[in-house]
Motif scaffolding. Structure first.
Motif, PDB file in Angstrom:
ATOM      1  N   LEU A 135       0.908  -1.285   0.056  1.00 33.49           N
ATOM      2  CA  LEU A 135      -0.124  -0.113   0.073  1.00 33.49           C
ATOM      3  C   LEU A 135       0.903   1.348   0.041  1.00 33.49           C
ATOM      4  CD1 LEU A 135      -2.747   1.383   0.098  1.00 33.49           C
ATOM      5  CD2 LEU A 135      -2.549   1.086   2.716  1.00 33.49           C
ATOM      6  N   LYS A 136       1.996   1.259   0.856  1.00 32.17           N
ATOM      7  CA  LYS A 136       2.933   2.420   1.055  1.00 32.17           C
ATOM      8  C   LYS A 136       3.419   2.604  -0.635  1.00 32.17           C
ATOM      9  CE  LYS A 136       3.680   2.667   5.608  1.00 32.17           C
ATOM     10  NZ  LYS A 136       4.561   2.373   6.932  1.00 32.17           N
ATOM     11  N   ALA A 137       3.706   1.667  -1.052  1.00 29.12           N
ATOM     12  CA  ALA A 137       4.540   1.776  -2.318  1.00 29.12           C
ATOM     13  C   ALA A 137       3.516   2.409  -3.452  1.00 29.12           C
ATOM     14  CB  ALA A 137       5.168   0.672  -2.902  1.00 29.12           C
ATOM     15  N   ILE A 138       2.429   1.926  -3.399  1.00 35.32           N
ATOM     16  CA  ILE A 138       1.356   2.499  -4.322  1.00 35.32           C
ATOM     17  C   ILE A 138       0.868   3.970  -3.942  1.00 35.32           C
ATOM     18  CG2 ILE A 138      -1.287   2.249  -4.993  1.00 35.32           C
ATOM     19  CD1 ILE A 138      -1.101  -0.723  -4.447  1.00 35.32           C
ATOM     20  N   LEU A 139       0.942   4.214  -2.719  1.00 35.41           N
ATOM     21  CA  LEU A 139       0.602   5.663  -2.451  1.00 35.41           C
ATOM     22  C   LEU A 139       1.791   6.625  -2.881  1.00 35.41           C
ATOM     23  CD1 LEU A 139      -1.463   5.321   0.825  1.00 35.41           C
ATOM     24  CD2 LEU A 139      -2.416   5.657  -1.357  1.00 35.41           C
ATOM     25  N   GLU A 140       2.770   5.884  -2.429  1.00 30.92           N
ATOM     26  CA  GLU A 140       4.095   7.010  -2.748  1.00 30.92           C
ATOM     27  C   GLU A 140       3.986   7.476  -4.366  1.00 30.92           C
ATOM     28  OE1 GLU A 140       8.401   6.416  -0.855  1.00 30.92           O
ATOM     29  OE2 GLU A 140       6.458   6.538   0.026  1.00 30.92           O
ATOM     30  N   LYS A 141       3.907   6.183  -5.087  1.00 28.94           N
ATOM     31  CA  LYS A 141       4.097   6.360  -6.454  1.00 28.94           C
ATOM     32  C   LYS A 141       2.861   7.273  -6.795  1.00 28.94           C
ATOM     33  CE  LYS A 141       4.662   5.884 -10.867  1.00 28.94           C
ATOM     34  NZ  LYS A 141       5.955   6.396 -11.616  1.00 28.94           N
ATOM     35  N   ALA A 142       1.569   7.197  -6.415  1.00 30.78           N
ATOM     36  CA  ALA A 142       0.447   7.940  -6.606  1.00 30.78           C
ATOM     37  C   ALA A 142       0.598   9.382  -6.195  1.00 30.78           C
ATOM     38  CB  ALA A 142      -0.708   7.363  -5.651  1.00 30.78           C
ATOM     39  N   LYS A 143       1.323   9.559  -5.268  1.00 27.72           N
ATOM     40  CA  LYS A 143       1.735  11.057  -5.005  1.00 27.72           C
ATOM     41  C   LYS A 143       2.312  11.895  -5.808  1.00 27.72           C
ATOM     42  CE  LYS A 143       1.121  10.402  -0.137  1.00 27.72           C
ATOM     43  NZ  LYS A 143       1.977  10.038   1.177  1.00 27.72           N
ATOM     44  N   THR A 144       3.116  11.056  -6.751  1.00 28.44           N
ATOM     45  CA  THR A 144       4.055  11.596  -7.855  1.00 28.44           C
ATOM     46  C   THR A 144       3.086  12.140  -9.241  1.00 28.44           C
ATOM     47  OG1 THR A 144       4.616   9.774  -8.856  1.00 28.44           O
ATOM     48  CG2 THR A 144       5.811  10.551  -6.850  1.00 28.44           C
ATOM     49  N   LEU A 145       1.879  11.561  -9.088  1.00 33.34           N
ATOM     50  CA  LEU A 145       0.874  11.772 -10.190  1.00 33.34           C
ATOM     51  C   LEU A 145      -0.055  12.780  -9.882  1.00 33.34           C
ATOM     52  CD1 LEU A 145       0.564   7.803 -10.750  1.00 33.34           C
ATOM     53  CD2 LEU A 145       2.072   9.543 -12.077  1.00 33.34           C
ATOM     54  N   GLU A 146      -0.284  13.396 -11.226  1.00 32.10           N
ATOM     55  CA  GLU A 146      -1.585  14.415 -11.163  1.00 32.10           C
ATOM     56  C   GLU A 146      -2.538  14.217 -12.328  1.00 32.10           C
ATOM     57  OE1 GLU A 146      -0.790  18.611 -10.637  1.00 32.10           O
ATOM     58  OE2 GLU A 146       0.399  18.070  -8.763  1.00 32.10           O
ATOM     59  N   LEU A 147      -3.690  14.368 -12.048  1.00 30.51           N
ATOM     60  CA  LEU A 147      -4.823  14.315 -13.100  1.00 30.51           C
ATOM     61  C   LEU A 147      -4.646  15.438 -14.133  1.00 30.51           C
ATOM     62  CD1 LEU A 147      -6.896  12.534 -14.006  1.00 30.51           C
ATOM     63  CD2 LEU A 147      -8.598  13.907 -12.779  1.00 30.51           C
ATOM     64  N   THR A 148      -4.536  15.183 -15.229  1.00 27.73           N
ATOM     65  CA  THR A 148      -4.569  16.301 -16.223  1.00 27.73           C
ATOM     66  C   THR A 148      -5.454  15.684 -17.558  1.00 27.73           C
ATOM     67  OG1 THR A 148      -2.639  15.180 -17.156  1.00 27.73           O
ATOM     68  CG2 THR A 148      -2.105  17.000 -15.892  1.00 27.73           C
ATOM     69  N   ALA A 149      -5.663  16.453 -18.357  1.00 30.34           N
ATOM     70  CA  ALA A 149      -6.771  16.333 -19.642  1.00 30.34           C
ATOM     71  C   ALA A 149      -6.031  15.055 -20.144  1.00 30.34           C
ATOM     72  CB  ALA A 149      -6.831  17.361 -20.469  1.00 30.34           C
ATOM     73  N   GLU A 191      -5.860   5.421 -16.099  1.00 25.47           N
ATOM     74  CA  GLU A 191      -4.265   5.423 -16.468  1.00 25.47           C
ATOM     75  C   GLU A 191      -3.412   5.862 -15.215  1.00 25.47           C
ATOM     76  OE1 GLU A 191      -3.485   7.518 -20.044  1.00 25.47           O
ATOM     77  OE2 GLU A 191      -4.792   6.358 -21.008  1.00 25.47           O
ATOM     78  N   LYS A 192      -3.601   6.844 -14.466  1.00 22.99           N
ATOM     79  CA  LYS A 192      -2.780   7.211 -13.563  1.00 22.99           C
ATOM     80  C   LYS A 192      -2.894   6.378 -12.446  1.00 22.99           C
ATOM     81  CE  LYS A 192      -0.889  10.743 -15.361  1.00 22.99           C
ATOM     82  NZ  LYS A 192      -1.830  12.029 -15.853  1.00 22.99           N
ATOM     83  N   VAL A 193      -4.110   5.980 -12.102  1.00 20.97           N
ATOM     84  CA  VAL A 193      -4.522   5.182 -10.837  1.00 20.97           C
ATOM     85  C   VAL A 193      -3.564   3.694 -11.221  1.00 20.97           C
ATOM     86  CG1 VAL A 193      -6.181   3.564  -9.573  1.00 20.97           C
ATOM     87  CG2 VAL A 193      -6.696   6.045 -10.203  1.00 20.97           C
ATOM     88  N   ASN A 194      -3.883   3.277 -12.381  1.00 21.70           N
ATOM     89  CA  ASN A 194      -3.044   2.082 -12.690  1.00 21.70           C
ATOM     90  C   ASN A 194      -1.680   2.130 -12.553  1.00 21.70           C
ATOM     91  OD1 ASN A 194      -4.933  -0.465 -12.818  1.00 21.70           O
ATOM     92  ND2 ASN A 194      -5.905   0.485 -14.575  1.00 21.70           N
ATOM     93  N   GLU A 195      -1.181   3.370 -13.149  1.00 23.88           N
ATOM     94  CA  GLU A 195       0.544   3.498 -12.925  1.00 23.88           C
ATOM     95  C   GLU A 195       0.708   3.486 -11.200  1.00 23.88           C
ATOM     96  OE1 GLU A 195       1.167   7.062 -15.290  1.00 23.88           O
ATOM     97  OE2 GLU A 195       3.343   6.986 -14.263  1.00 23.88           O
ATOM     98  N   ALA A 196      -0.296   3.967 -10.291  1.00 23.68           N
ATOM     99  CA  ALA A 196       0.327   3.688  -9.142  1.00 23.68           C
ATOM    100  C   ALA A 196       0.269   2.387  -8.515  1.00 23.68           C
ATOM    101  CB  ALA A 196      -0.654   4.768  -8.209  1.00 23.68           C
ATOM    102  N   LEU A 197      -1.186   1.857  -9.054  1.00 24.93           N
ATOM    103  CA  LEU A 197      -1.106   0.398  -8.472  1.00 24.93           C
ATOM    104  C   LEU A 197      -0.072  -0.420  -8.986  1.00 24.93           C
ATOM    105  CD1 LEU A 197      -5.112  -0.516  -9.443  1.00 24.93           C
ATOM    106  CD2 LEU A 197      -3.953  -0.054  -7.122  1.00 24.93           C
ATOM    107  N   ALA A 198       0.436  -0.293 -10.154  1.00 28.35           N
ATOM    108  CA  ALA A 198       1.623  -1.178 -10.689  1.00 28.35           C
ATOM    109  C   ALA A 198       2.836  -1.088  -9.708  1.00 28.35           C
ATOM    110  CB  ALA A 198       2.054  -0.546 -11.994  1.00 28.35           C
TER     111      ALA A 198
END
Lengths: 199, 333
Positions: A185-199, B103-110
């Protein structure tokens, strides 16, 4: 700027084309397709809202402010923080604007820009999330003690009876539960925090 | 046998223990088989969404990914908690509606070796499953102790009938499902006008005065309709109306006593299950009187210890005399 848009805005009697940067930024950062630009200012949202009386601006007013590019005022408004996520406005909106989700976006923007005027709500959310990031589960007792001691210690005496009831009836756990694969879970959230939703 | 993947949610193991216990109790008579999603995590409630979008959806989607891996003869995830139900449904729906989010969520899940394709699973609520899969006829056939004469206010709260992405409910604001279920148990169901009004959600924590007013409206409406008891399907609603009814009374100078329990608890007692096993006695606003109307004795759970010498605990300035407390008219001198 698209030609059709220029005609529209000038047709509305405006001296210069509207600046929709803020509106677009919010719409883009909202999950799903927000339909925010479709708002017709009918006010059904504010009229449906059970907590509108405590808001600085009704959702309708807030969306007009977004369209007018009033970034500072929007991010300082208490409106998103008073929203109770009841979705009454969402199902009644004739334009299907995802109002509740827009409120979440505005809250996260206010946190990032540190523009909120009352620190209680964002701190509550952040404390909750801190527990979830550490254990993978929510931890009510930890959340309640930390949050109340920091923000509303004077409310504690009045709540002692209730808290004690929750504890003796074992409706509040004394220790947090940790999920097995917390590292995943921590790995997933860590990665998620580097991502942002854009068009 | 109706089988589902089961996402309990954090509340079921804490504040909504009565919900979990009564659910377990009605599983055998309903032939309801639940397979818990292995190592599920919190859905983030309404808190994570306010902070950071992609992590919030990734947190929810980890559960969906785990459930999809575990598919074991069923592709339906059943969630009994409203907030969990909505979050799971929302992630599934928005990941499809907005491919960029997916896509972004799956990038994180990966990063955790997981993946989720939106649309893989059906997300459904417990009430929906009971009514549409198990059926009211089956429910009726299991009733051995009809709730005759018990006036019940069905209270669904917000997040199940709204926004209802998959259009599973009869109405957004006045759905009839919970009424029908309570009628099947033989209860006298009042036409409760506030059945999907808000309980205040997390405002009991961060803006109590907003929440007290919402709680007051609900409890007052139930009392005006002479309900003996309210039933809910949402842990947050139960917590707010039960645990904060006392504070609400203090705030307004009122004296409401409206017990609120989970619908599964009434199902259990109607099926002849012992009230204690059905989680009765765990509520803070006692349902003893209501149950006495159908001839049942509720066990007294351990009473909370008497408060220390002074209710205010710490040495503090003396509170104002009662008559000046907020929400009360000042008595004539």
């Amino acid at each position: 700027m698209a030609a059709a848009e220029t005609v529209l805005t000038q047709g509305a009697g405006l001296k210069k084309p509207e600046d929709l940067t803020l509106l677009r930024e919010v719409a883009e950062a909202t999950a799903g397709v927000s339909h925010l630009e479709m708002c017709i200012q009918c006010g059904t949202c504010g009229g449906s809202c059970p907590s509108a009386a405590d808001m600085d601006h009704t959702p309708r007013a807030l969306f007009a402010m977004l369209r007018a590019g009033m970034r500072e005022e929007v991010l300082r408004s208490n409106t998103p923080w008073i929203c109770v996520s009841c979705y009454h406005c969402v199902v009644r909106c004739p334009q299907e604007v995802h109002i509740a989700d827009v409120m979440y976006t505005l809250k996260s923007m206010a946190i990032k820009a540190k523009k909120y005027t009352d620190s209680k709500p964002p701190d509550f959310s952040q404390t909750f999330v801190g527990m979830v990031e550490t254990f993978g589960r929510s931890f009510e007792l930890g959340l309640a003690t930390r949050f109340y001691l920091t923000h509303q210690p004077l409310r504690l005496p009045g709540m002692a009876g209730m808290g004690l009831g929750m504890l003796t009836k074992k409706r509040m756990n004394l220790a947090p539960t940790r999920i097995k694969n917390i590292e995943q879970l921590k790995a997933i959230l860590e990665k998620a925090k580097t991502l942002e939703l854009t068009a | 046998m109706n089988k589902y993947l089961f996402y309990p949610g954090c509340s079921m193991e804490g504040s909504a223990r009565a919900y979990y216990e009564s659910l377990k109790a009605i599983q055998p008579p309903l032939a309801l088989e639940l397979e818990e999603i292995e190592d599920w995590n919190c859905c983030g409630a309404t808190e994570y969404l306010s902070i950071n979008l992609i992590p919030a959806y990734s947190l929810i989607a980890r559960n969906l990914a785990l459930a999809a891996q575990q598919k074991n003869g069923t592709d339906t995830v059943m969630a009994p908690c409203s907030a969990c139900y909505l979050n799971l449904e929302k992630a599934d729906y928005y990941m499809a509606e907005r491919p960029a989010l997916g896509e972004k969520v799956n990038e994180a899940l990966a990063a955790g070796g997981l993946h989720y394709d939106p649309g893989t699973l059906q997300i459904r609520h417990l009430v929906d499953v009971i009514i549409n899969d198990i059926g009211l006829e089956t429910v009726k056939s299991k009733v051995v102790r009809p709730l005759t004469g018990l006036r019940v206010a069905p209270y669904l709260g917000c997040m199940v009938p709204r926004p209802d992405f998959a259009k599973r409910w009869s109405d957004h604001e006045h759905p009839s499902e919970l009424d029908d279920l309570m009628k099947a148990l033989g209860a006298e169901v009042i036409d409760f006008p506030m059945k999907t009004s808000c309980c205040g959600g997390h405002m009991t924590q961060i803006g109590p005065e907003t929440a007290y007013e919402l709680i007051r409206r609900l409890v007052a409406a139930a009392e005006e309709h002479q309900a003996d008891i309210m039933v809910t399907m949402c842990p947050m609603c139960q917590m707010n109306l039960d645990a904060y009814q006392g504070e609400t009374n203090r705030h307004f100078g009122t004296n409401y006593h409206m017990p609120i329990v989970f619908f599964t608890q009434l199902m259990a007692v109607a099926f002849g299950i012992d009230p204690k096993q059905a989680g009765f006695g765990l509520e803070l606003v006692s349902a003893k009187e209501a149950l006495a109307r159908i001839g049942l004795n509720v066990p007294e759970e351990a009473k909370p210890a008497a408060p220390r010498r002074k209710p205010e605990g710490l040495p503090m300035p003396k509170p104002l005399p009662k008559k000046y407390a907020s929400g009360q008219a000042v008595a004539e001198e």
